[in-house]
Write an enzyme that holds these catalytic residues in place. Structure first.
Site, short mmCIF file in Angstrom:
data_model
loop_
_atom_site.label_atom_id
_atom_site.label_comp_id
_atom_site.label_asym_id
_atom_site.label_seq_id
_atom_site.Cartn_x
_atom_site.Cartn_y
_atom_site.Cartn_z
N LYS A 56 0.87 -1.18 0.00
CA LYS A 56 0.00 0.00 0.00
C LYS A 56 0.91 1.23 0.00
O LYS A 56 1.49 1.58 1.02
CB LYS A 56 -0.88 -0.02 1.26
CG LYS A 56 -2.23 0.64 1.11
CD LYS A 56 -2.19 2.13 0.81
CE LYS A 56 -1.92 2.95 2.05
NZ LYS A 56 -1.74 4.40 1.73
N GLU A 108 8.98 0.72 11.27
CA GLU A 108 10.11 1.64 11.06
C GLU A 108 9.53 3.04 11.16
O GLU A 108 8.84 3.49 10.23
CB GLU A 108 10.72 1.44 9.67
CG GLU A 108 11.52 0.18 9.50
CD GLU A 108 12.94 0.31 10.04
OE1 GLU A 108 13.37 1.43 10.35
OE2 GLU A 108 13.59 -0.73 10.17
N GLU A 124 9.13 15.21 16.31
CA GLU A 124 9.59 15.13 14.92
C GLU A 124 8.76 16.12 14.07
O GLU A 124 7.54 16.07 14.08
CB GLU A 124 9.39 13.72 14.37
CG GLU A 124 9.92 13.57 12.95
CD GLU A 124 9.56 12.24 12.31
OE1 GLU A 124 8.39 11.83 12.40
OE2 GLU A 124 10.46 11.61 11.72
N CYS A 165 13.46 10.10 7.97
CA CYS A 165 13.36 9.64 9.37
C CYS A 165 14.69 9.80 10.10
O CYS A 165 14.73 10.08 11.28
CB CYS A 165 12.94 8.19 9.39
SG CYS A 165 14.03 7.13 8.42
#
Ligand code: NAD
Length: 486
Positions: free
Chosen positions: A179, A253, A389, A288
């Site tokens: 996806k 992750e 973040e 990331c």
């Protein structure tokens, strides 16, 4: 422009070896983050589409797993060659759809191909063991595939993640449903065409769509293994949703707010360059692993900041396909607004905005999701600017004095993906590496992912490790077989 933009893309999904539209007839439109013009559309996969994809993967799996390993590897290498042959097409599409500059996107395609070859090289190492237990019996383990694996992909490296992550799943005998992100879905259709040409029908299925499409995959009772790359918040939602329909193996992750710590004895030329390159401005900080917390010892702080500013002034913001451009637009309107809200928050919290913070000037930036590279100094760990973040081109600079305090500051958040340590004192560096709560640590380096070295996060940055042998093993279940001799 160095690269040529294609006409509007009309994507399809790959289900059971065929390129198809959604059975519901819905479309997801993708706009250019550079100027908000329409780039193309992809189908919105419904629950029925997802079910068809899972069933196709299920049907294909026994025959795929029964193939000799060398044959599976052969298929994957053919796919890798086909992806490489279309590198420019992928890179341009990705640059337009993500806003990331085209140079790094070319490298993303090459990286994905190298990672497919890496997984192929390890294929014969996916094996069990024998266990000595005294007596005449023989105890051994077999490594067997899960069956159908669901893979969910974030927006920042679409082909990089989708293509490279196919290989560990397939080489171990699983089949998959992927996806892609709704924010950068266009390259998935091209990947689907290549999979259709080089892999048996049903081994790879690609279903485009948004959150609901992803959730349908996660909740599918016969998908027992989920590999997710994305934000911590979505990771938690996925763990919850997965557990509601079956007991599943979920690896995650997730995001980071990663420290780059500099001691006064470091090679400062290299450390300054790393502080800027570690931010990944080439894709607007949307990585990331970006080292978005720069932690400078007080003795070098002021001079170091000046030198960082010199490097940042050289960043050229512009259209991602243009020659010489080193930073493009933010990927989506939502992400753009999130970045701006953090810039406002940083100012309200009392951090000192020393560079950027606004939309760049000029006709080229009138439309689209543009933000200058942005730097805050005097950031404290009490500020959200230092703790959360942002996933944008915003660097927070913190000052420290004591060696224990800096490690405590680095660890004082819920995330723990990467860290970068700069000192010439190896003893000090290794002490820091032992104490930092992060899954991937560079000493006198930043950014590079080394082939075979496991990548993943501590705390809310994830569960499990990818990019090494661990990733391949994680797509197998261990079955113990005990042979009882007379
Ligand atoms: P996101 O979590 O918003 O979305 C990622 C994917 O999950 C998309 O395909 C989305 O449609 C899907 N999704 C969203 N909600 C879902 C749900 N409830 N159930 C199932 N699927 C769902 O992330 P993003 O904005 O695309 O990507 C940015 C994030 O990804 C950042 O936090 C970044 O740090 C992280 N990331 C981590 C790594 C890593 O290797 N650790 C790599 C790249 C990006």
């Amino acid at each position: 422009m160095s690269a040529h933009a294609p006409a509007e893309t009309v994507g399809k999904m790959l289900i059971d070896g065929k390129m198809v539209e959604s059975e519901g007839g819905g479309w997801l439109h993708s706009v250019s983050p550079a100027d908000e013009t329409l780039l193309g559309r992809v189908p919105i996969g419904t629950a029925a589409d997802m079910n068809a994809a899972v069933e196709a993967a299920e049907r294909a799996q026994p025959a795929w797993a029964a193939l000799p390993v060398a044959k599976r590897v052969g298929h994957l290498k053919a796919l890798a060659d086909a992806i490489l042959a279309r590198r420019e097409e992928f890179a341009v599409l990705e640059a337009l759809d993500t806003g990331n500059t085209v140079g790094p996107m070319r490298r993303d395609v090459e990286n994905a191909v190298e990672r497919i070859h890496f997984a192929c090289g390890l294929a014969h190492e996916i094996k069990g063991e024998t266990i000595p237990n005294g007596g005449a019996n023989i105890h051994m383990t077999l490594r067997v595939p899960y069956g159908v694996v669901g893979r969910i992909i974030p927006f920042n490296h679409p082909i990089g993640f989708a293509a490279s992550r196919i290989a560990p799943v397939l080489v171990t005998g699983n089949t998959t449903v992927i996806k892609p992100s709704e924010q950068s879905p266009l390259s998935a259709s091209l990947l689907g065409e290549l999979c259709a040409a080089h892999l048996p029908a049903g081994t790879v299925n690609i279903v485009t769509g948004g959150l609901e499409t992803g959730e349908t995959l996660v909740r599918h009772p016969r998908v027992k293994r989920i590999g997710f790359i994305g934000s911590a918040a979505t990771g938690m939602a996925i763990q919850r949703a997965a557990a509601e329909t079956a007991v599943k193996h979920v690896t995650l992750e997730l995001g980071g707010k990663n420290p780059l710590i500099v001691w006064p004895d470091a090679n400062l030329d290299k450390a300054v360059a790393a502080a800027v390159s570690g931010m990944n401005f080439g894709w607007q900080g949307q990585s990331c692993g970006s080292t978005s917390r720069l932690m400078l010892h007080e003795d070098i702080h002021d001079a170091f900041v000046e030198r960082v500013l010199e490097h940042v002034r050289a960043i050229r913001v512009g259209h991602p396909l243009n020659d010489g451009v080193t930073m493009g637009p933010i990927n989506s309107k939502a992400q753009y607004e999130k970045v701006l809200s953090y810039i406002r928050l940083g100012q309200e919290e009392g951090a000192r905005l020393i560079f950027g913070g606004s939309r760049p000037q000029g006709d080229a930036f009138e439309r689209g999701y543009w933000v200058e590279p942005t730097i805050f100094a005097d950031v404290a760990m009490s500020m959200r600017l230092a703790r959360e973040e942002i996933f944008g081109p915003v660097l927070s600079i913190l000052k420290w004095r004591d060696k224990d305090d800096v490690i405590a500051m680095a660890n004082d958040i819920d995330l723990g993906l990467t860290a970068s340590v700069w000192t010439r004192d190896l003893n000090r560096a290794l002490h820091a590496a032992q104490r930092l709560e992060a899954g991937y640590i560079w000493i006198n380096g930043v950014g590079t992912h080394f082939r075979g070295v496991p990548y993943g996060g501590f705390k809310n940055s994830g569960v499990g490790r990818e990019e090494g042998l661990d990733e391949l093993l994680s797509y197998t279940e261990v079955k113990a077989v005990n042979i009882l001799l007379d």
